[in-house]
Structures are given as C-alpha cells and as structure tokens.
Design a protein around this motif. Structure first.
Motif, PDB file in Angstrom:
ATOM      1  N   TYR A 124       0.854  -1.189   0.000  1.00  0.00           N
ATOM      2  CA  TYR A 124       0.000   0.000   0.000  1.00  0.00           C
ATOM      3  C   TYR A 124       0.891   1.240   0.000  1.00  0.00           C
ATOM      4  CZ  TYR A 124      -2.977  -3.736   1.768  1.00  0.00           C
ATOM      5  OH  TYR A 124      -3.628  -4.920   1.919  1.00  0.00           O
ATOM      6  N   ILE A 125       0.725   2.079  -1.020  1.00  0.00           N
ATOM      7  CA  ILE A 125       1.536   3.293  -1.180  1.00  0.00           C
ATOM      8  C   ILE A 125       0.662   4.498  -0.887  1.00  0.00           C
ATOM      9  CG2 ILE A 125       2.950   4.652  -2.760  1.00  0.00           C
ATOM     10  CD1 ILE A 125       3.519   2.107  -4.319  1.00  0.00           C
ATOM     11  N   GLU A 126       1.143   5.364  -0.005  1.00  0.00           N
ATOM     12  CA  GLU A 126       0.452   6.604   0.323  1.00  0.00           C
ATOM     13  C   GLU A 126       1.420   7.764   0.147  1.00  0.00           C
ATOM     14  OE1 GLU A 126      -1.026   6.256   4.271  1.00  0.00           O
ATOM     15  OE2 GLU A 126      -2.308   4.507   3.840  1.00  0.00           O
ATOM     16  N   GLY A 127       0.883   8.944  -0.025  1.00  0.00           N
ATOM     17  CA  GLY A 127       1.719  10.119  -0.223  1.00  0.00           C
ATOM     18  C   GLY A 127       1.570  10.685  -1.618  1.00  0.00           C
ATOM     19  N   GLU A 128       2.369  11.674  -1.909  1.00  0.00           N
ATOM     20  CA  GLU A 128       2.274  12.420  -3.167  1.00  0.00           C
ATOM     21  C   GLU A 128       3.574  12.307  -3.942  1.00  0.00           C
ATOM     22  OE1 GLU A 128       1.608  17.050  -4.628  1.00  0.00           O
ATOM     23  OE2 GLU A 128       1.119  16.441  -2.590  1.00  0.00           O
ATOM     24  N   ILE A 129       3.493  11.844  -5.193  1.00  0.00           N
ATOM     25  CA  ILE A 129       4.648  11.751  -6.090  1.00  0.00           C
ATOM     26  C   ILE A 129       4.318  12.555  -7.336  1.00  0.00           C
ATOM     27  CG2 ILE A 129       6.179  10.220  -7.388  1.00  0.00           C
ATOM     28  CD1 ILE A 129       5.435   7.972  -5.488  1.00  0.00           C
ATOM     29  N   ARG A 130       5.205  13.503  -7.695  1.00  0.00           N
ATOM     30  CA  ARG A 130       4.968  14.366  -8.860  1.00  0.00           C
ATOM     31  C   ARG A 130       6.131  14.254  -9.837  1.00  0.00           C
ATOM     32  NH1 ARG A 130       1.022  18.280  -8.714  1.00  0.00           N
ATOM     33  NH2 ARG A 130      -0.251  18.274  -6.802  1.00  0.00           N
ATOM     34  N   ILE A 131       5.792  14.257 -11.110  1.00  0.00           N
ATOM     35  CA  ILE A 131       6.766  14.227 -12.196  1.00  0.00           C
ATOM     36  C   ILE A 131       6.621  15.532 -12.972  1.00  0.00           C
ATOM     37  CG2 ILE A 131       7.652  12.959 -14.167  1.00  0.00           C
ATOM     38  CD1 ILE A 131       7.707  11.378 -11.582  1.00  0.00           C
ATOM     39  N   GLY A 132       7.668  16.360 -12.894  1.00  0.00           N
ATOM     40  CA  GLY A 132       7.595  17.657 -13.571  1.00  0.00           C
ATOM     41  C   GLY A 132       6.501  18.544 -13.031  1.00  0.00           C
ATOM     42  N   GLY A 133       6.127  18.387 -11.779  1.00  0.00           N
ATOM     43  CA  GLY A 133       5.084  19.200 -11.168  1.00  0.00           C
ATOM     44  C   GLY A 133       3.704  18.617 -11.279  1.00  0.00           C
ATOM     45  N   TYR A 134       3.505  17.567 -12.086  1.00  0.00           N
ATOM     46  CA  TYR A 134       2.201  16.960 -12.270  1.00  0.00           C
ATOM     47  C   TYR A 134       2.129  15.647 -11.467  1.00  0.00           C
ATOM     48  CZ  TYR A 134       1.746  20.205 -16.198  1.00  0.00           C
ATOM     49  OH  TYR A 134       1.691  21.327 -16.971  1.00  0.00           O
ATOM     50  N   PRO A 135       0.948  15.301 -10.994  1.00  0.00           N
ATOM     51  CA  PRO A 135       0.817  14.015 -10.288  1.00  0.00           C
ATOM     52  C   PRO A 135       1.244  12.860 -11.188  1.00  0.00           C
ATOM     53  CG  PRO A 135      -1.132  15.374  -9.934  1.00  0.00           C
ATOM     54  CD  PRO A 135      -0.309  16.090 -10.962  1.00  0.00           C
ATOM     55  N   LYS A 136       1.929  11.920 -10.601  1.00  0.00           N
ATOM     56  CA  LYS A 136       2.490  10.817 -11.377  1.00  0.00           C
ATOM     57  C   LYS A 136       1.389   9.887 -11.881  1.00  0.00           C
ATOM     58  CE  LYS A 136       5.304   6.665 -10.844  1.00  0.00           C
ATOM     59  NZ  LYS A 136       5.999   5.778  -9.891  1.00  0.00           N
ATOM     60  N   VAL A 137       1.443   9.604 -13.190  1.00  0.00           N
ATOM     61  CA  VAL A 137       0.593   8.602 -13.816  1.00  0.00           C
ATOM     62  C   VAL A 137       1.515   7.487 -14.306  1.00  0.00           C
ATOM     63  CG1 VAL A 137      -1.075   8.110 -15.637  1.00  0.00           C
ATOM     64  CG2 VAL A 137      -1.085  10.355 -14.504  1.00  0.00           C
ATOM     65  N   GLN A 138       1.347   6.298 -13.745  1.00  0.00           N
ATOM     66  CA  GLN A 138       2.311   5.232 -13.991  1.00  0.00           C
ATOM     67  C   GLN A 138       2.397   4.870 -15.469  1.00  0.00           C
ATOM     68  OE1 GLN A 138       4.538   3.988 -12.020  1.00  0.00           O
ATOM     69  NE2 GLN A 138       5.302   2.597 -13.589  1.00  0.00           N
ATOM     70  N   GLU A 139       1.264   4.863 -16.184  1.00  0.00           N
ATOM     71  CA  GLU A 139       1.290   4.495 -17.600  1.00  0.00           C
ATOM     72  C   GLU A 139       2.139   5.460 -18.409  1.00  0.00           C
ATOM     73  OE1 GLU A 139      -1.299   4.739 -15.729  1.00  0.00           O
ATOM     74  OE2 GLU A 139      -2.086   2.684 -15.593  1.00  0.00           O
ATOM     75  N   THR A 140       2.059   6.748 -18.073  1.00  0.00           N
ATOM     76  CA  THR A 140       2.871   7.751 -18.780  1.00  0.00           C
ATOM     77  C   THR A 140       4.314   7.716 -18.316  1.00  0.00           C
ATOM     78  OG1 THR A 140       0.902   9.150 -18.938  1.00  0.00           O
ATOM     79  CG2 THR A 140       3.034  10.194 -19.389  1.00  0.00           C
ATOM     80  N   TYR A 141       4.492   7.545 -17.008  1.00  0.00           N
ATOM     81  CA  TYR A 141       5.847   7.549 -16.458  1.00  0.00           C
ATOM     82  C   TYR A 141       6.663   6.370 -16.982  1.00  0.00           C
ATOM     83  CZ  TYR A 141       9.573   7.291 -12.980  1.00  0.00           C
ATOM     84  OH  TYR A 141      10.799   7.228 -12.370  1.00  0.00           O
ATOM     85  N   ALA A 142       6.012   5.226 -17.200  1.00  0.00           N
ATOM     86  CA  ALA A 142       6.731   4.044 -17.687  1.00  0.00           C
ATOM     87  C   ALA A 142       7.316   4.265 -19.072  1.00  0.00           C
ATOM     88  CB  ALA A 142       5.784   2.845 -17.703  1.00  0.00           C
ATOM     89  N   ARG A 143       6.767   5.207 -19.841  1.00  0.00           N
ATOM     90  CA  ARG A 143       7.264   5.463 -21.196  1.00  0.00           C
ATOM     91  C   ARG A 143       8.496   6.351 -21.200  1.00  0.00           C
ATOM     92  NH1 ARG A 143       2.427   7.669 -24.689  1.00  0.00           N
ATOM     93  NH2 ARG A 143       4.077   7.545 -26.270  1.00  0.00           N
ATOM     94  N   ILE A 144       8.733   7.095 -20.125  1.00  0.00           N
ATOM     95  CA  ILE A 144       9.863   8.035 -20.106  1.00  0.00           C
ATOM     96  C   ILE A 144      10.956   7.615 -19.141  1.00  0.00           C
ATOM     97  CG2 ILE A 144       8.344   9.952 -20.727  1.00  0.00           C
ATOM     98  CD1 ILE A 144       8.510  10.851 -17.788  1.00  0.00           C
ATOM     99  N   SER A 145      10.743   6.568 -18.350  1.00  0.00           N
ATOM    100  CA  SER A 145      11.719   6.179 -17.329  1.00  0.00           C
ATOM    101  C   SER A 145      12.504   4.964 -17.773  1.00  0.00           C
ATOM    102  CB  SER A 145      11.021   5.883 -16.001  1.00  0.00           C
ATOM    103  OG  SER A 145      10.149   4.787 -16.138  1.00  0.00           O
TER     104      SER A 145
END
Length: 951
Positions: free
Chosen positions: A930-951
C-alpha cells in the motif's frame, strides 16, 4: 553407607530439577557478564557459601558421559526482571539443571541476547572465555589452571600455482549467439577450414606461491579480473573441474588427494543463492545440520573429563554455550542464534529470503546470510569472496571485527577478498595479498606494504585510503600521481617490475624461507582436517533433507491445493460431459468410455507439470550445496520422490471418487480401486518425468518447451490418438516406449474385461473384446499388472535418471568462455612482446560507444521528480501477527524529497534501511503493498502508464 545416601539424595535432586526443565527461560541473566571476571568459579561459590550449587555440579559430574556433556547449570542470582515464581526459585534453589538439547527457539534467542549485547565487545569476551576454558591463561590475581587443550589450526600453502581456462575464438562479438553455436557445431562435424573455431588457453593464475597462516587474517586485494575468485576457489578445493590446475596446494602438509578439502574449508561465494521460501533462521539451521559439529563433541568430552579429574567448575553460561553447540543433528541450534546475532540478522531471522516474485530480506541481508551459511560450520579455514557487497561500511566493519576476533582467538585461517575496504576495516587485517594480472605483487604484513612501495618510489598521501592506493598503483592511468621522487622522472612500473622488486624485499625472502621448510604433518591436529566426504551419516543426511523438503512442501502448499482444486473443477465438468444417463453398453458409447479414461490419464499426467518449475528454481542452490559437500544427490532426490506420494494419492482419489460412478464405469469395487491405483502411478510417473527433464535441461524456458514436446510424443504413441494397428510399421516400437501406452492398456483392460462387457455378439466375440481389438489393445486381464509393473519401472528409471543427472551434470554457465578473434589476436601479440616493448591497447567497447553517442544528440526535456510524505505498507505475515505485530508493517515513513535534473544524488543508508524499496516505489515497480503520499513528475501528479514510457 552415609556417602551412598548422599549420592542418592543428589541424584533425586538432579532428577527433580530436570523434570522442571521447561520452566520460564526468557528471564535468565548471563553470569558470563559477571564482574568477578578471571577468578575460578569454584572459589567464588565457596566465598558466597553456595553449597547447593556445588551439590548440583557434583550430581552433574556423576552422570554418564553422554548425559554429562548435554546437561548444564544456569545461574539465577543476577535476574533483573523476575516473576514471583522465579523469586521463589531464587530463594529456594538459585540454580537450575537443564538439558541443552531441549532448549526452545525463544529460550535460545533470549540466552544469546543476554550473552551478547554489544556485539564487538561481548563477542570478544565470549571467545576469550572459551579459549581460557580450553587452554591456560594467567590472570592478574591468580594463576588459573585449565585443561591444557589446543584449537586445531590449518596452515594453507600453495606453490607454483597456475590455472588455465580453454576459450573458444569466434568471429564477431564474443557472445553465445545462434550463429556462433551453429558454426562451432558445423566446424566440429565437417572440419571446414573457414568455419573452424580456434581454441585458446587463458592463464588466470600465473605461477604464484604463498602461505595463509592460522590466527592471522589476510586481505586479498586486486582489480576486477585479476584472479581473486579463482585463487579463493582453488585454495578451498571448489575450482571448476574444467580448468587446468598445475602446482601444489597443501593443508598442514597434506595434499588435496590425501583428505577432503571441500569439507575442511568453507568458501563464501560472491553470489547469493538461497531457497526463497525458507526463512533466514531455517537456512542457517539447515546449513548447521549439514556441516555438522566437527571435533567439538570430542573436545568437549575431553574437557569435561579433565575438569572432572582436576575439580574445575566452569562458568555456567560458557558451559551451556559449549555444550549446546556440540550436539549433532539438532533442528535448531544455539550456534544459529549466535551467528544471527553477530551478523545483525536477528531482526529478520523469521523472514523468508525471497526473490523477484516474493518479498523477502534486502540485498545486504542476503549477503550476510551467505556469509553466515558457511561460517556456522566447524571449518577452520575460511575463504571469503566479496563479503561486503551491498553492505554499508559500519556493518562491514562490525562483521570483519567479529571475524578478526574469531581468527585471533580460535586460531582460524581466513583469506578475505574485498574490493574497496574502508580504512578502518583495512586496519583490522594482519596480512595483505595484492594481485594483478593473475600474479601476486605483494604478500606480507599489512604494516610493511607501504614501506615496500615507498622503496619502489610511490607514497600514499595522508588522507588517502591505503587499499585504494594499492589498487590504483597498478593502473597505468593512476600510478603517476603517487610518485614522490621529484628529482627523477616517472615511468610506468609494470606488474612484472613490481614482482621483481618484491623478490628482493625482506617479506618475500622470509616467505621463501618458510615455503622451503615443509610443514611437519605430525604437528597437525587430528580434527583439523576432514577425511570424510560428508559430515553426517547417511541416515542423518536423509532425515535432514527430508525435513527440509517437507518444510518446502508446506510453504508451497498453495500450489498443490490450487492444482487439486483445479482438478476437482475439471472432474465436475467431465462428469457432466460423460454422465452415465447418456452412456450405453454398445460399440458407439464404448468409444466415449475409452475417451473419458484417456482424458483422465491426460489430466493426471499434466497435473504434475508444476514440478518442473519448482525443481528448476532450486537447482542453483542444489549445485552450490552439492559442491560444498552438504549432502549427496540421492539425499536430495529420495525425499523429493517420497514426499510427493500423498499428493499423487490425493489427486488420484479425488478424480476417481468424483468421476467413476457418475460416468458409469464397471461397478465392481475392485475395479474402482484398480483404476485408482493406476491413476496414482500415472501421476507419480509424470512428476518423476518432469523432475528428470528439469535436471537435464535446467533452463526454464527451454525446459517448458521440451516438456510440452515430450508430452506430445507420449500422447501420440499412447495408442488412443493413433490406434496401434494404424501406426506405421517403422514407428510401432514407439508404442512400447510410451508410459501412457501402458496406462492405456491398464485402464482399458480393467474396464472392458469387466462382466458387464462380456455379452457375446454374432461374431462369437464379446463386446469388450471387440472394443479392445478396434484399438489394438486386445490383451488378457493379467496385462493390467504388466502395466502396473511398467509404470513402476518408468517411475524408478526417471528417479534414478534424476539422481544421476544431479550427480554428474555441472552447474549451468560453466561452459567454455568465448572471446572474439580481435581479442584473441591482441592476447596472442601481447604474449609475444617483450616486457620492455610498448604495448598498444585495443580500443574498449565503451570508447567506441562513446564515439557513436557523440555523433547524435536526442532532444529531451529535463524533468524534476518530487515526493512528499511517501508511506509504504505491506501486510504482516501471519507468523508475525501471532507474535503481536500490527496487521500492516510500515517500510517507508514520511519520505519527502526531490531529484533535480543535472544534479547527481546519492542514496545512502545502512543495509535494510529501505533504499531499494524507495526506488521501487518511486519507479512504480511495487505491485503489492500500500503506497500513500504524493509523487509528482515535472510538477504533475504521477501517472504510472505515462511515467513508464519516459523512465
């Protein structure tokens, strides 16, 4: 007469105390930590007027030797947190007699906690007390006489040691591609000159000599690829048999052919191979049982005998510890708790090791577990390869400190390879071996290594670590910065030049003198070397492996229950398809009966395919333990075969009980049980077949494909898909080689020779005989038992083949090395050049890649990763919840930070702090928890489907 009555009274008193053996143990306080340090215990007791303790010790001494070395006395005088019951014990008895073989897990853990609080200091005092009890030591106040025994020691020598490996030279990249494999096989068959592969011998170790002395800890340094691992494996007798070894290695003057080096020394590999389903404690307990106790029991008996003659009473806790670690064959030992404590693994002792699919301990904890798995045994020669990988510097320092204490006090022989030891860790070692290019540049005392290189013109800066200085000194790129003779120009000093200079150094001359003086075999302790291949008897080995296999079966119970549940569901579906209300006794419906029987054979056979993945996943651990002589192959294969019998019986019973009478087979009870027995044998045969395939193929994807192909061939020749009369004459032999064909004969004969199929038709043949003749299965009733015998024969052949495969095959990845033709030409030219010739280095792969990268620049947008109050929870295991832990275990707590573009960030922390967990959470690799908290990529909330394409 009076003396006899007193003796009887003491024995009754001892019996009463032994009956209360299982009283609360966790509040024991260690008398080992008493401040009365070096005074004889018997004198202290007389000063305290503790006559009862003397009576109890006298009663213990009157016991037979077997019971005496297992019975110990504990001190209750120093209890800090006692209950009322324990206060009464203190008032009445103050001492308690216990049997050390009956200590529980909690009792052992509490005892070690009381014995060792500060690891570095208390471990040192414990080892000193052990040595004091065994030998002689003069204290400040008085001369304490002990029994005058000595620890066994091992002197390891190697002279003119060389190791060569055969390499295969290929065109193109030196990787095992399909083309390289095809050309190698084609050239071996046709001997075509243009495809013929060349062989080349790479010299890993080049004519090296040295001595690893007991009671001195030696550090092995050198750059990667210099031969450190090969040297450690050669000295421990664990070298790959495919390597060519010349020279001589001896332990206490004995050559490798005169004893069993694998059972005398312990090699700690740099690879962490463990069974993921076992906990840390279970892994260490199994290793302790397999490695045995060595000469501890014999030494303890001699100590007890001499102490009894001299009237010496040992300290209770020291006596308990020595007796507890000298009992062979215990499922849980005090030695395990001791190793867990000094390696810092006590916090994860009941956590499974884990793997990529199962959450377990951290990488640093696995590294320590690999170390503890080998040092838990009685071996006195330890060869450790990169034991600090994944550990922080403080943990490494603590472990090496304990190893130093073990070496100096118990006179063990240690050779440790470390890549970049911290200065404080480096200072713990006594001797240094510096290697480069397969040669030894320096071997001698640590205090003299800087003196030697200063003699060569190189000085270590004040704020520079000596270990880093030594390794950089051998590099042509880094050597010049350490040249301190400013009046002379620097020129690169090669490894060979350093070796020539070292031969004139005093440490080298002393080493040569010692090598020229052969070791006197008479000075070797009788228990120093092992002359037996295994540490335990055959029956004990079988029981140990059987217990582990049973444990693993319980850990994988979900797999077996799921497969049985799946079988029940399929059986219910099968019942509805072949339900008896639609089945008649004629030739048409006889094919339905036969089809349902064949489908039952298929289902029972394919159910055993789960054994393939389970076996393949454990082979790497098996090969490691086999090569370390933990147990033979048969001790592994027999439990694997026997303990699967209940599951086979259960699956066969479930299928037969659900389908037999619903489908409407012959109603006679004996035919029901005959079908049940045949399906049971089919399941057993299938499991054995898949185990054999796993042990021979060993590669998981290839093993799965090969298993499917094997099933296809077996089904094809079973006599149902293609009836036996329709098989071509040149492949009819395949019918008699298929296990499923015998199964088909058995079930067909059992069903169609039943009384209800004996209706005589117009052709003077019964209905059952017509059905069997149509399929080419017209055999007599006794062929059922022939089928049973054939299946048992296949089961035996597959299991014997499985055992032979485990015994004879090498571990995967031990094939010949492959080098490119370009590299081969370079190495060949390098050998032909003289030492003074200028050697031209080949451009590295990195430099070639760098050139290509410089030719193009991919546009990208810098991105900042920020995170705030990140929490990560996992479900607490059931065993920990029973101990009072919360439902969810928190691994990350309030983690806040940011990673900015253009800034290199170092993530640091002790082993097990959560570094890997944090990176997995931020990158989205955690699929559970269970993951709680706030993770942002470039100031936007992290979306794993999008993040997986750039990481």
């Amino acid at each position: 007469m009076g003396h006899h009555e007193v003796g009887n009274h003491d024995m009754e008193e001892l019996g009463e105390t032994e009956r209360n053996l299982r009283s609360p143990f966790r509040h024991l306080s260690s008398s080992f930590r008493s401040t009365t340090s070096d005074l004889a215990v018997s004198s202290s007791l007389r000063e305290n007027n503790d006559d009862e303790m003397e009576l109890q010790w006298a009663a213990i001494q009157r016991l037979p030797t077997f019971k005496r070395v297992r019975t110990s006395l504990f001190d209750f005088q120093l209890l800090n947190d006692t209950t009322k019951e324990e206060e009464d014990i203190k008032i009445e008895g103050k001492r308690k007699v216990i049997d050390v073989t009956k200590l529980g897990a909690l009792e052992r853990s509490v005892f070690i906690e009381k014995l060792i609080t500060k690891i570095e200091y208390d471990n040192l005092r414990l080892l000193e007390k052990l040595k004091e009890r065994i030998g002689r030591q003069e204290s400040i106040l008085t001369f304490v006489l002990r029994v005058g025994l000595e620890f066994p020691t091992i002197d390891v020598r190697f002279q003119n040691l060389s190791v060569e490996a055969d390499c295969e030279v290929v065109q193109g990249k030196p990787i095992p591609t399909l083309w390289n494999t095809i050309t190698t096989v084609f050239s071996a068959l046709t001997k075509v000159s243009r495809c013929k592969s060349q062989s080349y011998k790479i010299k890993i170790l080049k004519d090296i000599s040295g001595i690893i002395k007991p009671s001195r800890m030696t550090l092995l340094l050198g750059p990667p690829g210099c031969g450190k691992t090969t040297l450690l494996q050669a000295l421990s007798g664990k070298l790959n048999p495919s390597l060519k070894v010349t020279g001589e290695i001896s332990y206490n003057g004995y050559k490798f052919t005169e004893f069993v080096p694998q059972n005398t020394s312990a090699y700690i590999s740099q690879y962490d191979l463990h069974i993921s389903e076992m906990t840390v404690r279970e892994t260490l307990d199994f290793s302790a049982r397999c490695q045995g106790i060595g000469g501890r029991a014999d030494m303890l008996k001699e100590i007890s005998r001499r102490e009894k003659q001299s009237g010496i009473v040992p300290e209770p806790d020291i006596d308990t510890y020595m007796k507890a670690i000298s009992v062979e064959g215990l499922k849980g030992t005090l030695q395990t708790d001791y190793i867990l404590k000094i390696l810092g693994l006590d916090i994860c002792a009941d956590t499974i090791v884990g793997d990529a699919m199962n959450r377990g301990i951290s990488g640093g904890q696995k590294r320590r577990l690999t170390t503890g798995e080998m040092i838990i045994g009685p071996n006195k020669a330890l060869f450790m390869d990169e034991i600090s990988t994944g550990l922080d510097s403080s943990t490494t320092f603590q472990i090496v400190t304990c190893l130093q204490q073990l070496t100096h006090i118990t006179e063990a022989t240690l050779l440790v390879s470390l890549l970049q030891p911290a200065p404080e860790t480096f200072d713990l070692f006594d001797d240094i071996i510096l290697m480069a290019e397969g040669k030894i540049v320096y071997q001698g005392p640590r205090s003299s290594v800087q003196e030697f290189f200063e003699h060569c013109g190189f000085r270590c800066p004040e704020r520079k670590g000596v270990a880093d200085f030594l390794q950089e000194l051998l590099s042509e790129r880094d050597q010049a910065q350490y040249w301190y003779r400013k009046d002379q120009p620097h020129s690169f000093v090669s490894v060979d030049n350093f070796i020539v200079a070292f031969k004139k150094f005093q440490a080298a001359q002393k080493l040569n003198e010692e090598l020229c003086t052969p070791f006197n075999k008479r000075e070797s302790h009788k228990s120093a070397l092992s002359f037996n291949m295994y540490s335990m008897g055959k029956w004990e080995l079988l029981k140990t492996c059987m217990a582990r296999e049973w444990l693993l079966m319980k850990r994988n119970s979900f797999v077996h229950i799921f497969k049985s549940s799946q079988l029940v569901v399929i059986a219910l579906i099968t019942m509805t398809i072949f339900i008896r209300t639609r089945m008649k006794l004629d030739l048409v419906h006889a094919s339905y009966y036969q089809g349902s029987l064949f489908y039952a054979l298929i289902r029972l056979m394919t159910t055993g395919i789960t054994e393939l993945a389970l076996t393949v996943s454990r082979l790497s651990v098996f090969y490691k333990q086999r090569d370390f002589y933990f147990y033979p192959a048969w001790a592994y294969s027999i439990p694997a075969a026997i303990l699967k019998i209940p599951f086979s019986l259960m699956d066969a019973f479930l299928w037969t009980a659900l389908t037999y009478y619903v489908i409407g087979y012959s109603p006679e009870p004996e035919r029901f049980f005959r079908l049940l027995f045949l399906l049971f044998l089919v399941h057993q045969m299938a499991i054995s077949l898949f185990r054999l395939i796993a042990s021979v193929v060993r590669d998981p994807p290839f093993a799965a494909n090969f298993s499917l192909f094997t099933l296809l061939v077996i089904f094809l020749f079973s006599g149902f898909i293609i009836p036996r009369p329709l098989l071509p004459a040149w492949v009819k032999w395949g019918f008699w080689l298929s296990p499923l064909a015998y199964s088909e004969i058995g079930v067909a004969v059992n069903e169609f020779l039943a009384p209800r199929w004996q209706q005589v038709s117009s052709s003077n043949a019964t209905l059952g005989q017509q059905v069997l003749e149509k399929r080419g299965l017209n055999f007599s009733d006794y062929y059922y038992w022939i089928s049973v015998g054939a299946l048992i024969g296949f089961w035996m052949i597959f299991n014997i083949g499985f055992t032979f495969a485990l015994s004879l095959l090498k571990p995967p990845g031990s094939s010949r090395a492959i080098i490119s033709h370009e590299r081969f030409s370079y190495l060949k030219a390098k050998e032909d050049l003289s030492d003074t010739a200028q050697q031209k280095e080949l451009p590295s792969v990195d430099s070639l890649t760098e050139r290509k990268v410089k030719e193009m620049v991919l546009p990208f947008k810098p991105i900042t990763i920020s995170f705030k109050d990140v929490q990560y929870f996992v479900d607490t295991p059931k065993k920990l919840r029973e101990q009072g832990y919360p439902q969810r275990l928190q691994l990350l707590q309030d983690i806040t930070g940011a990673f900015r573009p253009g800034v290199l960030t170092a993530l640091m922390g002790v082993s097990g702090a959560g570094k890997t967990t944090l990176m997995d959470v931020l990158s989205g690799r955690k699929t559970g928890g269970y993951i709680e908290g706030e993770i942002r990529i470039g100031g936007y909330p992290k979306v794993q489907e999008t993040y997986a394409r750039i990481s």
